[in-house]
Design a protein around this motif. Structure first.
Motif, PDB file in Angstrom:
ATOM      1  N   VAL A 294      36.204  37.105  39.394  1.00 28.92           N
ATOM      2  CA  VAL A 294      35.735  38.425  38.976  1.00 28.92           C
ATOM      3  C   VAL A 294      34.312  38.656  39.467  1.00 28.92           C
ATOM      4  O   VAL A 294      33.974  39.738  39.971  1.00 28.92           O
ATOM      5  CB  VAL A 294      35.816  38.559  37.436  1.00 28.92           C
ATOM      6  CG1 VAL A 294      35.093  39.815  36.956  1.00 28.92           C
ATOM      7  CG2 VAL A 294      37.270  38.576  36.987  1.00 28.92           C
ATOM      8  N   GLU A 295      33.478  37.620  39.358  1.00 21.66           N
ATOM      9  CA  GLU A 295      32.080  37.751  39.794  1.00 21.66           C
ATOM     10  C   GLU A 295      31.979  37.845  41.312  1.00 21.66           C
ATOM     11  O   GLU A 295      31.232  38.683  41.844  1.00 21.66           O
ATOM     12  CB  GLU A 295      31.275  36.562  39.273  1.00 21.66           C
ATOM     13  CG  GLU A 295      31.107  36.557  37.758  1.00 21.66           C
ATOM     14  CD  GLU A 295      30.378  35.331  37.242  1.00 21.66           C
ATOM     15  OE1 GLU A 295      29.794  35.399  36.161  1.00 21.66           O
ATOM     16  OE2 GLU A 295      30.409  34.280  37.941  1.00 21.66           O
ATOM     17  N   GLN A 296      32.723  37.016  42.021  1.00 17.21           N
ATOM     18  CA  GLN A 296      32.648  36.999  43.482  1.00 17.21           C
ATOM     19  C   GLN A 296      33.104  38.313  44.097  1.00 17.21           C
ATOM     20  O   GLN A 296      32.511  38.798  45.072  1.00 17.21           O
ATOM     21  CB  GLN A 296      33.499  35.848  44.022  1.00 17.21           C
ATOM     22  CG  GLN A 296      32.925  34.474  43.755  1.00 17.21           C
ATOM     23  CD  GLN A 296      33.923  33.361  44.065  1.00 17.21           C
ATOM     24  OE1 GLN A 296      35.044  33.617  44.512  1.00 17.21           O
ATOM     25  NE2 GLN A 296      33.521  32.116  43.836  1.00 17.21           N
ATOM     26  N   LEU A 297      34.155  38.901  43.526  1.00 13.58           N
ATOM     27  CA  LEU A 297      34.713  40.134  44.080  1.00 13.58           C
ATOM     28  C   LEU A 297      34.173  41.387  43.395  1.00 13.58           C
ATOM     29  O   LEU A 297      34.582  42.494  43.717  1.00 13.58           O
ATOM     30  CB  LEU A 297      36.245  40.105  43.971  1.00 13.58           C
ATOM     31  CG  LEU A 297      36.945  38.984  44.743  1.00 13.58           C
ATOM     32  CD1 LEU A 297      38.456  39.069  44.547  1.00 13.58           C
ATOM     33  CD2 LEU A 297      36.604  39.054  46.226  1.00 13.58           C
ATOM     34  N   HIS A 298      33.279  41.187  42.452  1.00 17.89           N
ATOM     35  CA  HIS A 298      32.681  42.309  41.716  1.00 17.89           C
ATOM     36  C   HIS A 298      33.768  43.208  41.100  1.00 17.89           C
ATOM     37  O   HIS A 298      33.695  44.435  41.171  1.00 17.89           O
ATOM     38  CB  HIS A 298      31.766  43.134  42.643  1.00 17.89           C
ATOM     39  CG  HIS A 298      30.715  42.321  43.324  1.00 17.89           C
ATOM     40  ND1 HIS A 298      29.637  41.797  42.650  1.00 17.89           N
ATOM     41  CD2 HIS A 298      30.589  41.907  44.619  1.00 17.89           C
ATOM     42  CE1 HIS A 298      28.874  41.110  43.495  1.00 17.89           C
ATOM     43  NE2 HIS A 298      29.438  41.160  44.688  1.00 17.89           N
TER      44      HIS A 298
END
Length: 334
Positions: A294-298
């Protein structure tokens, strides 16, 4: 504290908002001050009594499966979190309690919230994220290059299942509404079918696996597009013999589950494919993996514009029942 409780199973059940003591916590638990709780179809299954053969509850029972909040207190054996941490979880099925101002959660079910998301946004992740992870890595276990089709995958499940499947090296095909096409393609879907323009069972064939998000009425079409030896995994159509054998149930529960899934099992056997049902379980380590994605792909989960308070819990559940919402239905408890 205030909490919303189920007293009677019913198709159109109503919850009662009442006052309860703040939960005591065991050594391996964390007391979470709930900031947001999500309303899910799972709540309807529980409240209607559809799952009582497998998961019965002594009532009244505080409802709610998915929470985001802050750590209020730690059990004596908990070392992975600190007071004040922003955390989230899919609660264990045997001990619900998300529709309340405080909930006791086993530390093994918790994970730190994704950075950059509000509590309202974060609470939309655990159930769908864990479902996607367990579907791909525990149930299907497809080799890189295999094709997975997700009918109705343009919603919150697809938002996490698509990138997880792509990270596993799979070819991903999704069907859904026209407005979600570009978002799914941006997440990595290799092909998108607008259900108003194309019937997927007429254009797809020899698919390795299907993840069913639509339910029993769609099973014949989903089976028809699978290659022999393929896999059908349902999130909605219901349990079967295999689910009963692997779920740790009593003998009479296994018998009932086998009978309930007999029709689908026979259909799958006739097509030369396997059928499985997934009932997602909590897992903090898996949720950490989902969090990183979730964080990596925003990724910003879709949340309905109408947010409800705990006193309006029955209106929130009705909104979920009718499907007249865009994004996850949220209770804000802060």
């Amino acid at each position: 504290m205030k909490a919303a409780q189920l007293t009677t199973y019913a198709k159109d059940f109503q919850l009662t908002v009442t006052t309860l003591p703040v939960p005591e916590i065991a050594a391996d638990e964390v007391l979470v001050k709930v900031k947001a709780a999500a309303v899910n179809p799972l709540d309807q299954l529980i409240g209607s009594g559809s799952l009582r053969v497998l998961y019965g509850y002594a009532r009244p029972v505080t409802m709610g499966n998915e929470i985001a909040g802050t750590v209020e207190r730690l059990g004596s054996a908990v070392t992975d979190f600190q007071v004040g941490d922003a955390v989230y979880a899919r609660l264990i099925i045997a001990k619900l309690g998300g529709f309340a101002e405080y909930v006791a959660v086993p530390a093994r079910a918790l994970a730190a919230m994704p950075s950059g998301l509000s509590f309202d946004q974060a609470v939309a992740v655990p159930l769908t994220g864990l479902t996607a992870y367990q579907a791909l890595h525990e149930k299907l276990k497809l080799p890189a290059g295999a094709t997975v089709f997700i009918p109705g995958g343009s919603g919150s499940f697809g938002q996490l299942a698509i990138p997880l499947a792509k990270a596993a090296g799979l070819k991903v095909i999704v069907s859904g509404n026209a407005r979600s096409k570009q978002a799914c393609l941006d997440l990595g879907a290799d092909r998108y079918l607008d259900y108003r323009e194309e019937d997927y069972w007429e254009v797809l064939h020899d698919v390795d696996a299907v993840i069913d998000t639509l339910g029993a009425q769609e099973i014949p079409h989903e089976l028809a597009i699978l290659k022999r030896g393929g896999q059908l995994l349902s999130l909605k159509a219901g349990p079967n013999r295999l689910f009963g054998q692997t779920g740790g149930f009593r003998w009479w529960q296994r018998v009932l589950v086998s009978l309930a899934g007999l029709k689908i099992d026979r259909m799958a056997q006739k097509q030369g494919v396997t059928y499985q049902f997934l009932f997602v379980r909590p897992d903090g380590q898996q949720l950490e993996t989902v969090t990183k994605l979730v964080e990596q792909l925003h990724i910003v989960p879709a949340v309905d514009i109408q947010v409800y308070g705990l006193d309006d819990v029955n209106a929130a559940i009705q909104a979920m029942r009718t499907g007249k919402h865009r994004g996850k239905v949220i209770l804000r408890l802060d």
